[in-house]
Design an enzyme around this catalytic site. Structure first.
Site, PDB file in Angstrom:
ATOM      1  NE  ARG A  33      32.953 -15.351  59.170  1.00 44.28           N
ATOM      2  CZ  ARG A  33      32.026 -15.722  60.046  1.00 44.28           C
ATOM      3  NH1 ARG A  33      31.551 -16.956  60.041  1.00 44.28           N
ATOM      4  NH2 ARG A  33      31.564 -14.877  60.935  1.00 44.28           N
ATOM      5  CE1 TYR A  80      32.155  -9.359  50.203  1.00 47.48           C
ATOM      6  CE2 TYR A  80      32.588 -10.193  52.396  1.00 47.48           C
ATOM      7  CZ  TYR A  80      32.318  -9.134  51.553  1.00 47.48           C
ATOM      8  OH  TYR A  80      32.219  -7.862  52.056  1.00 47.48           O
ATOM      9  N   GLY A  81      35.640 -12.843  51.349  1.00 52.48           N
ATOM     10  CA  GLY A  81      36.207 -12.837  52.703  1.00 52.48           C
ATOM     11  C   GLY A  81      36.651 -14.188  53.211  1.00 52.48           C
ATOM     12  CE  LYS A  97      37.333 -14.414  60.573  1.00 54.61           C
ATOM     13  NZ  LYS A  97      37.469 -13.857  61.913  1.00 54.61           N
ATOM     14  CG  HIS A 122      37.234 -14.529  66.174  1.00 48.11           C
ATOM     15  ND1 HIS A 122      35.865 -14.457  66.100  1.00 48.11           N
ATOM     16  CD2 HIS A 122      37.705 -13.673  65.237  1.00 48.11           C
ATOM     17  CE1 HIS A 122      35.524 -13.592  65.156  1.00 48.11           C
ATOM     18  NE2 HIS A 122      36.610 -13.097  64.620  1.00 48.11           N
ATOM     19  CB  SER A 159      31.781 -11.921  62.982  1.00 50.92           C
ATOM     20  OG  SER A 159      32.569 -13.089  62.969  1.00 50.92           O
ATOM     21  CB  CYS A 163      30.796  -8.040  68.448  1.00 51.52           C
ATOM     22  SG  CYS A 163      29.242  -8.804  67.963  1.00 51.52           S
ATOM     23  CG  ASN A 198      35.482   0.174  65.931  1.00 51.20           C
ATOM     24  OD1 ASN A 198      35.486   1.380  65.740  1.00 51.20           O
ATOM     25  ND2 ASN A 198      34.996  -0.681  65.044  1.00 51.20           N
ATOM     26  CG  ASP A 231      39.522 -11.302  62.716  1.00 54.84           C
ATOM     27  OD1 ASP A 231      38.471 -10.940  63.303  1.00 54.84           O
ATOM     28  OD2 ASP A 231      39.542 -12.247  61.910  1.00 54.84           O
ATOM     29  NE  ARG A 243      33.754  -7.932  57.055  1.00 57.27           N
ATOM     30  CZ  ARG A 243      33.985  -8.295  58.311  1.00 57.27           C
ATOM     31  NH1 ARG A 243      35.173  -8.108  58.845  1.00 57.27           N
ATOM     32  NH2 ARG A 243      33.029  -8.823  59.036  1.00 57.27           N
TER      33      ARG A 243
HETATM   34  P1  GTP Z   1      34.968  -8.853  62.394  1.00 51.08           P
HETATM   35  O1  GTP Z   1      35.948  -8.226  61.471  1.00 51.08           O
HETATM   36  O2  GTP Z   1      33.727  -9.309  61.701  1.00 51.08           O
HETATM   37  O3  GTP Z   1      35.552  -9.953  63.209  1.00 51.08           O
HETATM   38  O4  GTP Z   1      34.382  -7.666  63.341  1.00 51.08           O
HETATM   39  P2  GTP Z   1      34.995  -6.854  64.585  1.00 51.08           P
HETATM   40  O5  GTP Z   1      34.765  -7.625  65.824  1.00 51.08           O
HETATM   41  O6  GTP Z   1      36.379  -6.422  64.283  1.00 51.08           O
HETATM   42  O7  GTP Z   1      34.023  -5.576  64.668  1.00 51.08           O
HETATM   43  P3  GTP Z   1      34.303  -4.020  64.365  1.00 51.08           P
HETATM   44  O8  GTP Z   1      35.307  -3.410  65.296  1.00 51.08           O
HETATM   45  O9  GTP Z   1      34.594  -3.872  62.918  1.00 51.08           O
HETATM   46  O10 GTP Z   1      32.889  -3.382  64.705  1.00 51.08           O
HETATM   47  C1  GTP Z   1      31.708  -3.762  64.046  1.00 51.08           C
HETATM   48  C2  GTP Z   1      30.663  -2.685  64.170  1.00 51.08           C
HETATM   49  O11 GTP Z   1      30.422  -2.389  65.545  1.00 51.08           O
HETATM   50  C3  GTP Z   1      31.093  -1.366  63.512  1.00 51.08           C
HETATM   51  O12 GTP Z   1      29.999  -0.818  62.845  1.00 51.08           O
HETATM   52  C4  GTP Z   1      31.503  -0.513  64.681  1.00 51.08           C
HETATM   53  O13 GTP Z   1      31.325   0.865  64.441  1.00 51.08           O
HETATM   54  C5  GTP Z   1      30.582  -1.002  65.797  1.00 51.08           C
HETATM   55  N1  GTP Z   1      31.235  -0.834  67.136  1.00 51.08           N
HETATM   56  C6  GTP Z   1      32.495  -1.178  67.476  1.00 51.08           C
HETATM   57  N2  GTP Z   1      32.782  -0.822  68.757  1.00 51.08           N
HETATM   58  C7  GTP Z   1      31.672  -0.237  69.246  1.00 51.08           C
HETATM   59  C8  GTP Z   1      31.346   0.348  70.516  1.00 51.08           C
HETATM   60  O14 GTP Z   1      32.140   0.410  71.458  1.00 51.08           O
HETATM   61  N3  GTP Z   1      30.063   0.831  70.641  1.00 51.08           N
HETATM   62  C9  GTP Z   1      29.153   0.781  69.620  1.00 51.08           C
HETATM   63  N4  GTP Z   1      27.939   1.271  69.825  1.00 51.08           N
HETATM   64  N5  GTP Z   1      29.443   0.251  68.402  1.00 51.08           N
HETATM   65  C10 GTP Z   1      30.671  -0.255  68.218  1.00 51.08           C
HETATM   66  C1  SPV Z   2      34.497 -12.379  60.668  1.00 50.02           C
HETATM   67  O1  SPV Z   2      33.393 -12.636  60.169  1.00 50.02           O
HETATM   68  O2  SPV Z   2      34.776 -12.662  61.863  1.00 50.02           O
HETATM   69  C2  SPV Z   2      35.520 -11.683  59.862  1.00 50.02           C
HETATM   70  C3  SPV Z   2      35.248 -11.463  58.438  1.00 50.02           C
HETATM   71  O3  SPV Z   2      36.571 -11.347  60.383  1.00 50.02           O
HETATM   72  S1  SPV Z   2      35.601 -12.860  57.456  1.00 50.02           S
HETATM   73  O4  SPV Z   2      37.025 -12.851  57.138  1.00 50.02           O
HETATM   74  O5  SPV Z   2      34.799 -12.755  56.225  1.00 50.02           O
HETATM   75  O6  SPV Z   2      35.285 -14.065  58.167  1.00 50.02           O
HETATM   76 MN    MN Z   3      36.573 -11.799  62.685  1.00 51.62          MN
END
Ligand code: GTP
Ligand code: SPV
Ligand code: MN
Length: 592
Positions: A67, A208-209, A217, A237, A259, A261, A265, A284, A376
């Site tokens: 983004r 992209y995305g 978004k 979000h 994002s 963070c 997971n 999300d 992604r």
């Molecule tokens: P967006 O799709 O961008 O909104 O991201 P998201 O908030 O869904 O993040 P996601 O769960 O994809 O995690 C992003 C990164 O953080 C990945 O590389 C995960 O492995 C890492 N991560 C997630 N949860 C944890 C955790 O509890 N501890 C640690 N150390 N890393 C984590």
């Molecule tokens: C984010 O950046 O919070 C995402 C990926 O979920 S995107 O759809 O590219 O914004």
């Molecule tokens: Mn997101």
């Protein structure tokens, strides 16, 4: 072509403007998806994966990998209404610039019309959009991420309202000109523009995305947040998760992390605490509305995951790994020699040889990431093995717990609870995190990201805070409890202090016990913290000094943080609710 006058008029007008060679109305069928994919494979844009059924790898242009917040605009008639955290250009001026870019931008290409719904069509919270795009990659991603097709067209014919979403990669083709694998426009020509007062989205130049899949978004957060404020609901979000205790009690949790963070997971968590189970409802975005019983109900408007690949593994997120068995679009991952994808930390040891995300030979000694850090996967929500049977329930699920959080290597404890709703809104309003690769720019820089909505709020952030306070007033004693977490503390050597992932269930269980009034908490200047013995850490092999550090409130460090919080809040001027100013004073008083 449907018989919705506004829709046909708009499509005809955009076709005259963009001058595509062909127009294709999408029906959302598997045949359509397969045909577009086959065409992209033949053109050399997509690589079919031998190891995963019906799955494809795409490599973006190296300048088009995330983004682009600098190129994202909230175009309200008055600059004041976009607020200090959004880029603003006056609607007339922005439209004039973009009309020049759109003119003839689809020459040599097909214009796809994608009718889609955000939310299941049966839900009263659902909203419809129509995206025009010249990218078949975007069409296939939209098939997964949203509900596309004839059912939506029927609803439009029956008079349903829609959000027009115009998108072009901004790369017209002269007759006979050969296309590139990932067409996109140069940075200074990219625009991701929102006109919240017209419920209109115009995106140009990126494929992209979040820049290009406009349901996500642009619509479900930026436009929807502005609608939600007008109509008295919330577009956030946030992931949505159902946690089930050993006694069978259900808790619904919605969590806002910036994002990359940890939302995906946490949404798919496999609790390590014996007897606890979890079901995923969304990873999300949450749309939430007060129900007839006065509680806050959430739906997930999406139907797919657009998840961060790096870091995803059977150790960290087995449910995501199992979701990805087939029918997946991978973008900017590495390719293995036997025709599968790979990304950093997917397996304990990297394969000896790969083709990296830029199409170059890669061996572990290269020292560069094999996949782009913002690589992604796009995968159907329904394929998630821990998806809740209620994930498409039209009325949504009642939220018990809100969690805010971010990536802070130091200072911010593992978990604390807000004293009350206003304090919780203050925690959201001052949320902070180190920047990730999900947005174009420098990684690791600390910034305030209120409610994880800094890049996604479609109006003045001060008014958004006021909207949160007002929702709390309406919810009264039925309001969710608010917590703050930080899974990302590091020791001075840079190692994680907390194991994270499935072990985060131990923190969630404490929150549930708080909701049930079964466990106490320590009053500290920043909020209510568990005592070390309040967290169920049985079976966890963690040095006791880690726990002490994770639950320590460093009063001096927090005092030193106050000027930054003050500066942050001051930018909202007289649109900062007085109740948040009072929260700041109370925090200062508690810090002494
Ligand atoms: P967006 O799709 O961008 O909104 O991201 P998201 O908030 O869904 O993040 P996601 O769960 O994809 O995690 C992003 C990164 O953080 C990945 O590389 C995960 O492995 C890492 N991560 C997630 N949860 C944890 C955790 O509890 N501890 C640690 N150390 N890393 C984590
Ligand atoms: C984010 O950046 O919070 C995402 C990926 O979920 S995107 O759809 O590219 O914004
Ligand atoms: Mn997101």
């Amino acid at each position: 072509m449907p018989s919705n006058y506004r829709l046909t008029q708009w499509v005809q007008e955009m076709a005259r403007l963009c001058q595509p060679d062909r127009i294709h109305w999408c029906d959302g069928t598997k045949e359509e998806y397969d045909r577009l994919m086959a065409q992209m494979v033949a053109e050399g844009r997509a690589i079919p994966l031998q190891k995963r059924p019906n799955s494809f790898l795409f490599r973006s242009h190296p300048s088009d990998v995330a983004r682009m917040e600098d190129r994202t605009f909230i175009s309200t008639p008055s600059k004041d209404d976009a607020g200090p955290t959004n880029n603003w250009v006056a609607p007339d001026e922005l439209k004039a610039i973009m009309l020049r870019l759109y003119e003839g931008c689809m020459r040599g290409r097909t214009m796809y019309i994608i009718p889609f719904s955000m939310g299941p069509l049966e839900s009263p919270m659902t909203k419809i959009g129509v995206q025009i795009t010249d990218s078949p990659y975007v069409v296939c991603n939209m098939h997964i991420m949203t509900r596309v097709g004839t059912k939506v067209l029927r609803a439009l014919e029956a008079g349903a309202d829609f959000v027009p979403c115009l998108h072009s990669v901004g790369t017209p083709l002269a007759p006979g000109q050969e296309d590139v694998p990932w067409p996109c426009a140069p940075m200074e020509q990219k625009y991701i523009s929102h006109f919240p007062e017209e419920n209109l989205i115009w995106s140009y130049g990126s494929g992209y995305g979040g820049n290009a899949l406009l349901g996500k978004k642009c619509f479900a957060l930026r436009i929807a947040s502005a609608m939600a404020r007008r109509e008295g609901w919330m577009a956030e979000h946030m992931l949505i998760l159902r946690l089930i205790s050993p006694e069978g009690h259900q808790y619904h949790i919605a969590a806002a992390f910036p994002s990359a963070c940890g939302k995906t997971n946490l949404a798919m968590i496999r609790p390590t605490l014996p007897g606890w189970r979890a079901e995923c409802l969304g990873d999300d975005i949450a749309w939430m509305k007060i129900g007839p019983d006065g509680r806050l109900y959430a739906i997930n408007p999406e139907s797919g995951f657009f998840g961060v690949a790096p870091g995803t593994s059977y150790r960290t997120n087995p449910a995501a790994m199992d979701t990805l068995w087939g029918n997946v679009i991978f973008t900017n991952c590495a390719l293995t020699d036997d025709g599968d994808v790979w990304w950093d930390r997917m397996t304990p040891e990297p394969p000896p040889h790969l083709i990296d995300w830029e199409g170059q030979d890669w061996t572990p000694d290269r020292g560069t990431p094999a996949a782009h850090p913002n690589a992604r996967f796009t995968a159907p929500t329904a394929q998630c093995p821990v998806i809740s049977p209620d994930w498409e329930k039209p009325e949504g699920v009642p939220i018990d717990i809100f969690i805010f959080g971010g990536r802070r290597a130091t200072m911010v404890p593992l978990v604390y609870e807000a004293y009350n709703w206003d304090h919780g809104v203050f925690l959201g309003a001052t949320q902070s995190s180190e920047k990730t690769a999900a947005t174009f720019g420098t990684v690791g820089v600390l910034r305030r990201d209120p409610f994880a909505m800094l890049p996604f709020c479609g109006y003045h952030m001060g008014d958004y805070f006021a909207h949160w306070l007002q929702m709390g007033d309406r919810l009264g004693d039925k309001a969710p409890r608010i917590f703050y977490v930080n899974w990302f503390r590091k020791d001075p050597e840079g190692r994680w202090l907390w194991p994270g992932y499935g072990e985060n269930s131990r923190v969630l269980a404490w929150m549930c016990a708080r909701v049930d009034g079964k466990v106490g908490a320590v009053e500290t200047p920043i909020g209510l913290l568990p005592r070390p013995e309040d967290l169920d850490l049985r079976g966890l092999d963690m040095p006791p000094e880690n726990l002490r550090e994770l639950l320590r409130v460093d009063v001096d460090a927090w005092r030193a943080e106050i000027p930054d919080i003050e500066r942050h809040l001051a930018q909202f001027g007289d649109r900062l609710p007085q109740r948040l100013r009072e929260q700041l004073w109370q925090l200062q008083a508690r810090l002494g």
